[in-house]
Design a protein around this motif. Sequence first.
Motif, PDB file in Angstrom:
ATOM      1  N   SER A 147      15.360  40.003  19.894  1.00 30.26           N
ATOM      2  CA  SER A 147      15.336  39.524  18.237  1.00 30.26           C
ATOM      3  C   SER A 147      14.744  40.650  18.387  1.00 30.26           C
ATOM      4  O   SER A 147      13.988  41.693  18.956  1.00 30.26           O
ATOM      5  N   LEU A 148      14.984  40.944  17.062  1.00 32.16           N
ATOM      6  CA  LEU A 148      14.426  42.440  15.878  1.00 32.16           C
ATOM      7  C   LEU A 148      13.319  42.552  15.169  1.00 32.16           C
ATOM      8  O   LEU A 148      13.837  41.396  14.160  1.00 32.16           O
ATOM      9  N   ARG A 149      12.547  43.266  14.973  1.00 32.49           N
ATOM     10  CA  ARG A 149      11.767  42.680  13.355  1.00 32.49           C
ATOM     11  C   ARG A 149      12.038  44.384  12.741  1.00 32.49           C
ATOM     12  O   ARG A 149      11.629  45.637  13.938  1.00 32.49           O
TER      13      ARG A 149
ATOM     14  N   LYS B 106      17.884  37.639  14.387  1.00 36.12           N
ATOM     15  CA  LYS B 106      17.957  37.066  15.688  1.00 36.12           C
ATOM     16  C   LYS B 106      19.345  37.350  16.132  1.00 36.12           C
ATOM     17  O   LYS B 106      20.087  37.476  15.803  1.00 36.12           O
ATOM     18  N   GLY B 107      19.610  37.434  17.554  1.00 40.65           N
ATOM     19  CA  GLY B 107      20.552  37.093  17.674  1.00 40.65           C
ATOM     20  C   GLY B 107      21.318  36.643  19.420  1.00 40.65           C
ATOM     21  O   GLY B 107      20.215  36.582  20.444  1.00 40.65           O
ATOM     22  N   TYR B 108      21.854  35.735  19.366  1.00 39.12           N
ATOM     23  CA  TYR B 108      22.246  34.749  20.006  1.00 39.12           C
ATOM     24  C   TYR B 108      24.057  34.892  20.643  1.00 39.12           C
ATOM     25  O   TYR B 108      24.618  35.660  20.151  1.00 39.12           O
ATOM     26  N   SER B 109      23.689  34.440  21.769  1.00 38.35           N
ATOM     27  CA  SER B 109      25.544  35.328  21.867  1.00 38.35           C
ATOM     28  C   SER B 109      25.556  33.600  22.283  1.00 38.35           C
ATOM     29  O   SER B 109      25.179  32.386  21.727  1.00 38.35           O
TER      30      SER B 109
ATOM     31  N   GLU C  30      24.184  37.626   7.887  1.00 34.53           N
ATOM     32  CA  GLU C  30      24.516  37.264   9.222  1.00 34.53           C
ATOM     33  C   GLU C  30      25.745  38.327   9.394  1.00 34.53           C
ATOM     34  O   GLU C  30      26.606  38.862   8.826  1.00 34.53           O
ATOM     35  N   LEU C  31      26.031  38.631  11.125  1.00 31.59           N
ATOM     36  CA  LEU C  31      26.800  39.597  11.718  1.00 31.59           C
ATOM     37  C   LEU C  31      27.498  38.947  12.567  1.00 31.59           C
ATOM     38  O   LEU C  31      26.797  38.311  13.379  1.00 31.59           O
TER      39      LEU C  31
ATOM     40  N   MET D 140      24.710  37.541  14.979  1.00 27.91           N
ATOM     41  CA  MET D 140      23.028  38.098  14.850  1.00 27.91           C
ATOM     42  C   MET D 140      22.584  37.638  12.949  1.00 27.91           C
ATOM     43  O   MET D 140      23.472  37.608  12.534  1.00 27.91           O
ATOM     44  N   ASP D 141      21.631  37.296  12.510  1.00 26.72           N
ATOM     45  CA  ASP D 141      21.085  36.337  11.550  1.00 26.72           C
ATOM     46  C   ASP D 141      19.808  36.683  11.729  1.00 26.72           C
ATOM     47  O   ASP D 141      19.319  36.644  11.880  1.00 26.72           O
ATOM     48  N   ARG D 142      19.659  36.884  10.243  1.00 32.22           N
ATOM     49  CA  ARG D 142      18.272  36.991   8.829  1.00 32.22           C
ATOM     50  C   ARG D 142      17.903  35.843   8.957  1.00 32.22           C
ATOM     51  O   ARG D 142      19.064  34.927   7.926  1.00 32.22           O
ATOM     52  N   LYS D 143      16.854  35.690   8.769  1.00 33.59           N
ATOM     53  CA  LYS D 143      15.984  33.824   8.462  1.00 33.59           C
ATOM     54  C   LYS D 143      15.625  34.236   6.820  1.00 33.59           C
ATOM     55  O   LYS D 143      14.459  35.427   7.917  1.00 33.59           O
TER      56      LYS D 143
END
Length: 197
Positions: free
Chosen positions: A102-104, A87-90, A56-57, A70-73
């Motif tokens: 989203s980044l993969r 995934k990046g959320y505002s 989590e960032l 930004m977090d990674r599940k």
Amino acid sequence: MKPIVGKLHCASSQTVLVVRKRPHVVNGGGFVVMDCSAQSIVFSVEGCGVLGKKGELILREGDGEALLLMDRKGGMVEALGIYKKWKGYSLDYKGSRKLVFSLREANSCLVKNNAIRISTRSRGRDFKISGYFPDKCCSIVDSKGNEVAQVGEMKEVEGLMESKDLYHVVVKPGMDQAFVFGVIAILDYIHGESTSC
């Protein structure tokens, strides 16, 4: 170009910003993004050393206001899948989340093209990473092949001393800088740099 996070973070001219990594012992790691000319803080990124949560960032504006989470599940789904997904959320003033991108990255040697890919909520606004982030020699490239941001070693910027804790990012006109540094924060984490635990 339409903003991805917000129009306040899009400049009409090319911008060179300097990234200074924070050691893990100081404020739990992360990095600070500074304007070369004004020597002011534009963004800061808090890694899991500050947040206490792996994967989590948070990207903050210079005044400390949270812009992106930004977090990674992880878990079983990621372990069995061929991609790791971020995934990046505002974040709005109430703290509610809205998916921005989203980044993969490839999680398997079976994937032929293991480039890191970024998708946004706007159709046709997809990106990929070209080059190798740990060498500070990479770019964010749009779906048409245009370079929208470039990460480079500090020795390439005049007037600032060379250091392994400093590098620069050149952001093209009209590109959303908050989006660029959200992606860079994830790359930093993936490669075990200042934002990782």
